[in-house]
Design a protein around this motif. Structure first.
Motif, mmCIF file in Angstrom:
data_model
loop_
_atom_site.group_PDB
_atom_site.id
_atom_site.type_symbol
_atom_site.label_atom_id
_atom_site.label_comp_id
_atom_site.label_asym_id
_atom_site.label_seq_id
_atom_site.Cartn_x
_atom_site.Cartn_y
_atom_site.Cartn_z
ATOM 1 N N GLY A 64 30.836 28.731 35.562
ATOM 2 C CA GLY A 64 31.059 30.148 35.306
ATOM 3 C C GLY A 64 31.443 30.468 33.876
ATOM 4 O O GLY A 64 30.973 31.445 33.294
ATOM 5 N N ARG A 168 38.690 41.280 36.862
ATOM 6 C CA ARG A 168 37.821 40.132 36.591
ATOM 7 C C ARG A 168 38.127 39.565 35.211
ATOM 8 O O ARG A 168 37.706 38.473 34.891
ATOM 9 N N ASN A 251 29.309 43.733 37.964
ATOM 10 C CA ASN A 251 30.265 43.354 36.930
ATOM 11 C C ASN A 251 29.876 43.929 35.591
ATOM 12 O O ASN A 251 28.769 44.407 35.402
ATOM 13 N N THR A 253 28.696 43.168 31.940
ATOM 14 C CA THR A 253 27.986 42.052 31.309
ATOM 15 C C THR A 253 27.967 42.254 29.803
ATOM 16 O O THR A 253 28.067 43.374 29.317
ATOM 17 N N PRO A 259 37.903 35.735 31.017
ATOM 18 C CA PRO A 259 38.006 35.870 32.472
ATOM 19 C C PRO A 259 39.463 35.832 32.933
ATOM 20 O O PRO A 259 40.310 35.199 32.295
ATOM 21 N N LYS B 146 29.722 38.114 41.148
ATOM 22 C CA LYS B 146 30.636 36.988 41.065
ATOM 23 C C LYS B 146 30.835 36.462 42.476
ATOM 24 O O LYS B 146 31.073 37.233 43.405
ATOM 25 N N CYS B 148 32.825 33.863 45.031
ATOM 26 C CA CYS B 148 33.913 32.935 45.324
ATOM 27 C C CYS B 148 33.384 31.811 46.201
ATOM 28 O O CYS B 148 32.723 32.063 47.210
ATOM 29 N N GLU B 171 27.765 34.404 38.934
ATOM 30 C CA GLU B 171 28.834 33.667 38.268
ATOM 31 C C GLU B 171 29.754 33.094 39.334
ATOM 32 O O GLU B 171 30.293 33.834 40.144
ATOM 33 N N VAL B 173 33.090 31.585 41.044
ATOM 34 C CA VAL B 173 34.548 31.558 40.895
ATOM 35 C C VAL B 173 35.009 30.472 41.859
ATOM 36 O O VAL B 173 35.016 30.673 43.066
ATOM 37 N N CYS B 190 36.198 38.368 43.050
ATOM 38 C CA CYS B 190 34.753 38.204 43.168
ATOM 39 C C CYS B 190 34.186 39.266 44.102
ATOM 40 O O CYS B 190 34.935 39.916 44.837
#
Lengths: 394, 338
Positions: A64, A168, A251, A253, A259, B146, B148, B171, B173, B190
């Motif tokens: 990530g 986030r 999210n 970007t 993070p 995101k 998890c 992404e 987590v 997430c």
């Protein structure tokens, strides 16, 4: 020396010492050999395969957070994952060491402040953060404070539509040097500006040496830097462009992303380690003899000046050695990151990669090697600094 | 010379401690007096402490049954909670005797980790859990999310494969335990939580607002979950495998914890008689007593009872699913005890 005084070699302490040393060395080597052969035998017997071959295989999972090393799912081999782990450990350690040093110094000095409220506050801070387990603190900040406190990505806290903060992480505009003469000019201006700061400072020092009056050299340098950069922006319209974070379906970007796990871990490591550094600072300051303070006071120095010019420089030699070990602790403690999903070395390499490949021996050995290297590097640099500080003292 | 003596004894102890381990797990377990069973410990329905603090769930029940088969007493088992990352090392290093922790049987694990899989006590598939207010109805809409996920699982790999195949970005987590993964999702770290669907059902019940989350329809993988043992002890492997088969056969033959005594007395079905130790030497062949299966069924119940007790409350219907017996349209198929 007569012949009678000569003792036989087996009773000579020197020879006996050497004999014992050799025996112990042989035993150590034998033990290591036994451990090695037994491990190999056990692994073979249990059908566990081992070796370095997996390092060039493609990692089948996603990573990530990797700000400086590119990770592309389905293309990046395991050894790059290892590098990303090291990178992320170093990022959080360096950030943590810087912040913990600053905070630790402030708290340490505050603890000795004549202001009752301030010194009490510092004491309470130290006692609380020093006496609760770090893992608990990391999880507390992440799950109980930051996650509920910050809003979701859709309701981000924004500063001027360019900086976003949500649960986030923190999203900043990313400066991009456009490849033009302007970009180079800007770079040159910054380099020249920094050079100017040093040059003016040197000049100011020399002036003080000769006349006793010290001109504000740093200020002149800084002004030069600002003027140079301003000039570049005036001549070239856009030497620099910014990539602003954008809200996607889920999210934000783009831009620079810090993070939340990194932030939580950094915050926890900082507050925890700062409590210990504060104690080192307090001990260091207390170790400076009272006469120094009195002498400084009799010169009419104010407390901040007194601390900066007289006390702290003498306290440093007491503060540095224990603080080195706090830096090492902070680096090692960053391995608790897995609790909040920050992908440093232990989480990414000794955790995910180990589990997906089963190469426990190789991976753990590589991990140990990294921590060993980081520790030696940190203490090496600081010991070098410590020796420099020590030489100043008479 | 005292230092030398000390050094010698230290190294001797060191060398002894790394000698190859003996292979007879059954003897070790009997000598120790209890079974060491590795579980997750944080997944309701599979293995989690109940109201009285006893480990409960389908994975835990299997260990109770195994203890009953070995000792005639289902209580002779101690549980070790393991994360996904710790589990195989715990097994191969001998910390536990059997790993009963929703572990997927895969080729890599079987061939390289020094473990052997037995059979499946739950056949699962991976899915996605999302917050309702995102308005997502299919996993194909998840690009940019995101996610998890728990570290060191097949889930993590399937996730990467699925997004790659469908040309979507995500992404990860990555948390260490199932509980942290849930907390991360609950707290908003997430958008999506991915895991085996049975676990998603369990995790959903523990969310602050279970109604606010929904499991997406897609199942993206095969996850046959079942007990695993160390490689290199065939007798122990047989015991672990056949105890599971006995529970499944018992259900197929209609033997349960209620009627097992009566069946033992009265049944004329040779299959039932062999299972319960009235005829033949099935238990003794395994190195156990002949009433091994009787004890397991009597004290823990057959597979159907275990499923009904633990998994049904999660809202996971067995009827019509792959976890039904082969005679009921599922794929649970135990070889005969004969």
């Amino acid at each position: 020396m007569s012949r009678n005084n000569r003792i036989p070699f087996y009773r000579n302490p020197v020879y006996r010492g050497i004999a014992v040393q050799i025996t112990v060395l042989a035993l150590v080597l034998w033990a290591l050999y036994t451990i090695f052969t037994n491990t190999v035998a056990n692994l073979n017997e249990r059908g566990i395969q081992t070796g370095f071959g997996f390092l060039t295989e493609t990692a089948p999972f996603a990573v990530g957070f990797s700000p400086f090393i590119d990770y592309k799912l389905g293309e990046t081999p395991y050894w790059v994952v290892f590098l990303i782990g090291i990178q992320n450990t170093i990022i959080v350690s360096v950030l943590g060491i810087l912040a913990a040093t600053i905070l630790g110094f402030i708290v340490g000095v505050a603890r000795l402040s004549p202001n009752f409220l301030l010194s009490r506050f510092a004491s309470v801070y130290v006692e609380i953060f020093r006496n609760t387990p770090l893992l608990l603190q990391i999880m507390f900040w992440n799950f109980a404070v930051f996650l509920p406190l910050f809003p979701g990505p859709r309701e981000s806290i924004t500063v001027g539509e360019e900086i976003f903060l949500n649960n986030r992480g923190l999203y900043l505009p990313k400066p991009i040097l456009t490849e033009s003469v302007g970009a180079w000019a800007l770079l040159a201006a910054v380099v020249m500006g920094i050079f100017a700061i040093f040059a003016f400072n040197r000049w100011a020092k020399a002036k003080q040496y000769h006349t006793g009056y010290r001109p504000p050299g740093r200020l002149y340098g800084l002004l030069t830097l600002v003027v140079l950069v301003f000039l570049v922006f005036l001549i070239f319209p856009a030497p620099l462009s910014f990539e602003i974070p954008e809200l996607g379906r889920f999210n934000l970007t783009g831009g620079i992303q810090v993070p939340l796990p990194l932030f939580s871990l950094w915050f926890a490591l900082t507050t925890y380690t700062a409590a210990f550094i504060a104690e080192n600072v307090r001990g260091g300051i207390n170790s400076v003899s009272k006469g120094q303070t009195e002498a400084a006071a009799s010169l009419g120095l104010k407390r901040p000046t007194m601390l900066r010019l007289v006390i702290i420089p003498q306290a440093m030699r007491v503060i540095i050695p224990p603080t080195i070990s706090q830096y090492l602790n902070l680096t090692k403690n960053s391995s608790l990151a897995v609790a909040v999903a920050y992908e440093e070395l232990v989480n990414l390499w000794a955790g995910i990669a180990l589990n997906q490949t089963g190469q426990a021996l190789v991976i753990i050995a590589m991990t140990i090697l990294v921590y060993e290297t980081l520790s030696l590097l940190t203490s090496g640099i600081l010991n070098w600094y410590n020796r420099r500080v020590q030489v100043v003292e008479r | 010379m005292r230092a030398l003596g000390l050094a010698i004894s230290t190294f001797a102890a060191l060398a002894l401690s790394v000698m190859p381990a003996s292979a007879a797990t059954l003897d070790e377990v009997k000598e120790r007096g209890h079974l060491q069973c590795g579980v997750d410990g944080g997944i309701p329905g599979f293995s989690a402490p109940d109201d009285e603090g006893n480990m409960a769930g389908i994975d835990a029940d299997y260990c109770y049954a195994l203890a009953a088969a070995i000792f005639g007493d289902s209580s002779k088992v101690k549980f070790t909670n393991l994360t996904a990352k710790e589990r195989f090392t715990a097994l191969t290093s001998g910390e536990i005797d059997v790993l009963s922790r929703n572990t997927t049987d895969t080729l890599t694990r079987d061939a390289t980790l020094g473990v052997n899989f037995t059979y499946y006590n739950y056949i699962d598939g991976q899915g996605f859990l999302v917050k309702k207010d995102l308005g997502v109805t299919s996993a194909t809409q998840l690009s940019g999310a995101k996610v998890c996920v728990q570290a060191g699982t097949t889930t993590e790999l399937n996730l990467a494969d699925y997004f790659r195949v469908n040309d979507m970005e995500f992404e990860p987590v990555v948390y260490d335990t199932s509980v942290q993964t849930r907390e991360g999702f609950d707290g908003g770290a997430c958008d999506v939580l991915t895991s085996d669907k049975s676990q998603l059902a369990a995790i959903r019940t523990e969310l602050a607002d279970p109604e606010g989350a929904v499991i997406l329809p897609e199942t993206i993988s095969k996850e046959p979950l079942g007990p695993a043992v160390r490689q290199g002890d065939d007798q122990w492997h047989d015991i672990v495998r056949w105890t599971l088969f006995a529970l499944i056969n018992a259900e197929e033959l209609g033997v349960n914890s209620e009627n097992v005594d009566q069946m033992r007395e009265e049944s004329t079905n040779p299959s039932v008689r062999r299972l319960l130790g009235v005829e033949g030497t099935m238990g003794e062949n395994l190195g156990l007593s002949n009433d091994w299966a009787y004890n397991a069924i009597k004290q823990v119940g057959n597979y159907g009872e275990i499923y009904e007790r633990n998994v049904e409350p999660l809202g996971l219907e067995r009827e019509g699913s792959v976890n039904a017996l082969w005679t009921e349209g599922g794929i649970l198929y135990a070889p005969p005890i004969r």
